[in-house]
Design a protein around this motif. Structure first.
Motif, short mmCIF file in Angstrom:
data_model
loop_
_atom_site.label_atom_id
_atom_site.label_comp_id
_atom_site.label_asym_id
_atom_site.label_seq_id
_atom_site.Cartn_x
_atom_site.Cartn_y
_atom_site.Cartn_z
N THR A 148 -4.61 9.71 5.42
CA THR A 148 -5.42 8.78 4.62
C THR A 148 -6.68 9.48 4.09
O THR A 148 -7.09 9.27 2.96
N ASP A 204 -0.15 4.59 0.66
CA ASP A 204 -0.29 5.10 2.03
C ASP A 204 0.72 4.41 2.95
O ASP A 204 0.86 3.19 2.88
N ASP A 205 1.38 5.20 3.77
CA ASP A 205 2.29 4.67 4.80
C ASP A 205 3.53 3.97 4.24
O ASP A 205 3.78 2.79 4.54
MG MG Z 1 -3.51 6.59 7.61
#
Ligand code: MG
Ligand code: ADP
Length: 439
Positions: A148, A204-205
């Motif tokens: 991140t 993200d993710d």
């Molecule tokens: Mg993260």
């Protein structure tokens, strides 16, 4: 005394905030500027939006309290991006609809080591030339390894380079929720417009897409639209594309079209550098041996390194004591047993023999001269704190002495440690050296 001058007011606010809230204090607070103090509103100038948002979210209350007690008035504090009139909150929405960047997460504050070199380099390249080099860029690795952080850094970098780029940065969960809302509210075209008419899409993710078939389908089309228009896509996940088994094959294969970079757990040296970087960012002094202790204690998740740092600072403030190795151990609740893992009596004896320039055989002899007795007592003291040996065993290793001799040695060294700063420093260094060579 009531302070009127805005520069002086800001200086005094900062002084106070730094002392009451070292955890959220950052070095860049020194670059804040007084903008105006008018009608009970104090405007403080920030270099960019991410600073203003950070201050607003984490520090507003402390700044306001400080401003009130320093001026003796009810004061509202506003953080504004320098060169603009209005407060950060009113500007945020209009600005870049969405992207809330963390000011700490830049390339400058990211420590590069063998564990993340490729991921870092590819992120730098992408932020400089979005859509041109690696597309998509796919980063993966365990939790807390900086994925991140790198995504924020890409945004900071790209924005700096081209402030007008339209960047969308979302957690995958947000993407899925936006999609569901769009279906419910019949606003799919707006959703598609938001995600497809942009320059950089950062999600993200993406493992979050697992078992969400309809969202995968939508994501697939978003991906294609952007890719075909040579727009940059950056993704992260907790595993490699081929291991995201619950995802559709066509998505997995697309994730591999560009560059796939893995983040590994950092080595000891990288961890020490990260701890130092983090304390530097907060404008705090951290002795080397404490940075080493933290890096020694916490091996896999970098977020925990920061937690350790925070605990140590808080303990130091609460006890009004400087940060030393001893305090750090206490703060982290470092069990001697934990520390002791792997440290043998012979490691200690060896280190002390080198440090104090005495022969090992002398340390283990019956000789009583001061030049040998003191290092021997240090051996006993360190063996007591770093190994699990009993008093008898320690005495046994050092010339067959009984347990009361060991107790006496420990008491004496503890006293010296308290009274003599140079000695304390020497012992701290020695301890961290022994720990380090046993990691
Ligand atoms: Mg993260
Ligand atoms: P992830 O997204 O991989 O779970 P994060 O990006 O949230 O991890 O990182 C966790 C914390 O560790 C953040 O505070 C981040 O700044 C820090 N961090 C991770 N890697 C580094 C690094 N190489 N240099 C500096 N800080 C790092």
């Amino acid at each position: 005394m009531v302070v009127q001058d805005t520069t002086e007011i800001l200086d005094r606010i900062l002084e106070r905030v730094k002392s009451v809230d070292p955890v959220n204090t950052r070095k860049w607070f020194d670059e804040l500027t007084p903008v105006s103090f008018d009608g009970g509103v104090l405007q403080i100038g920030c270099q960019d939006l991410s600073w203003a948002q950070y201050l607003q979210q984490r520090c507003q209350a402390n700044f306001t309290q400080a401003a009130q007690s320093i001026t003796g008035h009810l004061v509202a504090v506003r953080f504004v991006v320098s060169g603009r009139e209005s407060a950060a909150d009113t500007d945020t929405a209009a600005d870049q609809r969405h992207v809330l960047l963390h000011p700490d997460y830049t390339f400058g504050s990211f420590v590069v080591g063998p564990c993340n070199r490729l991921a870092h380099a590819s992120c730098v390249a992408v932020s400089q030339n979005p859509g041109m080099i690696y597309n998509p860029l796919f980063l993966y690795g365990n939790v807390g390894l900086g994925k991140t952080h790198l995504l924020h850094a890409v945004c900071h970098g790209a924005r700096k380079q081209a402030p007008n780029l339209n960047i969308q940065f979302h957690s995958c969960e947000e993407f899925v929720n936006d999609f569901i809302n769009a279906i419910e509210q019949g606003s799919l075209p707006e959703f598609q417009n938001q995600y497809r008419n942009i320059d950089i899409l950062i999600i993200d993710d993406v493992q979050f897409l697992r078992e969400r078939e309809q969202s995968q389908e939508e994501f697939f089309h978003t991906f294609n639209a952007l890719y075909n228009n040579r727009k940059q896509i950056v993704l992260t996940a907790d595993s490699a594309p081929q291991d995201l088994a619950a995802l559709e094959e066509r998505l997995i294969s697309r994730f591999k079209w560009g560059l796939v970079a893995r983040l590994d757990a950092p080595s000891y040296e990288t961890r020490v550098a990260i701890v130092k970087k983090k304390s530097h960012l907060r404008g705090l002094e951290l002795p080397d041996n404490v940075a080493e202790l933290i890096a020694q204690q916490i091996k896999t998740n970098i977020r925990e390194l920061e937690g350790a740092l925070t605990i140590i600072y808080a303990t130091s403030r609460a006890a009004d004591r400087p940060i030393t190795l001893e305090l750090a151990k206490q703060a982290l609740g470092v069990q001697e047993v934990t520390l002791a893992r792997g440290i043998a009596m012979s490691d200690i004896v060896q280190s002390i023999s080198e440090q104090f320039d005495v022969r090992i055989t002398d340390l283990q002899s019956k000789k009583r001269s001061q030049s040998i007795a003191l290092p021997r007592q240090v051996c006993m003291y360190l063996a007591r704190s770093l190994t699990r040996h009993s008093l008898e065993e320690i005495g046994g290793h050092l010339g067959g002495r009984d347990h009361s001799t060991v107790v006496h040695a420990c008491t004496k060294i503890e006293q010296l440690y308290k009274d003599d700063a140079a000695f304390r420093d020497r012992i701290d260094r020695l301890t961290s050296h022994i720990i380090q060579s046993n990691r």
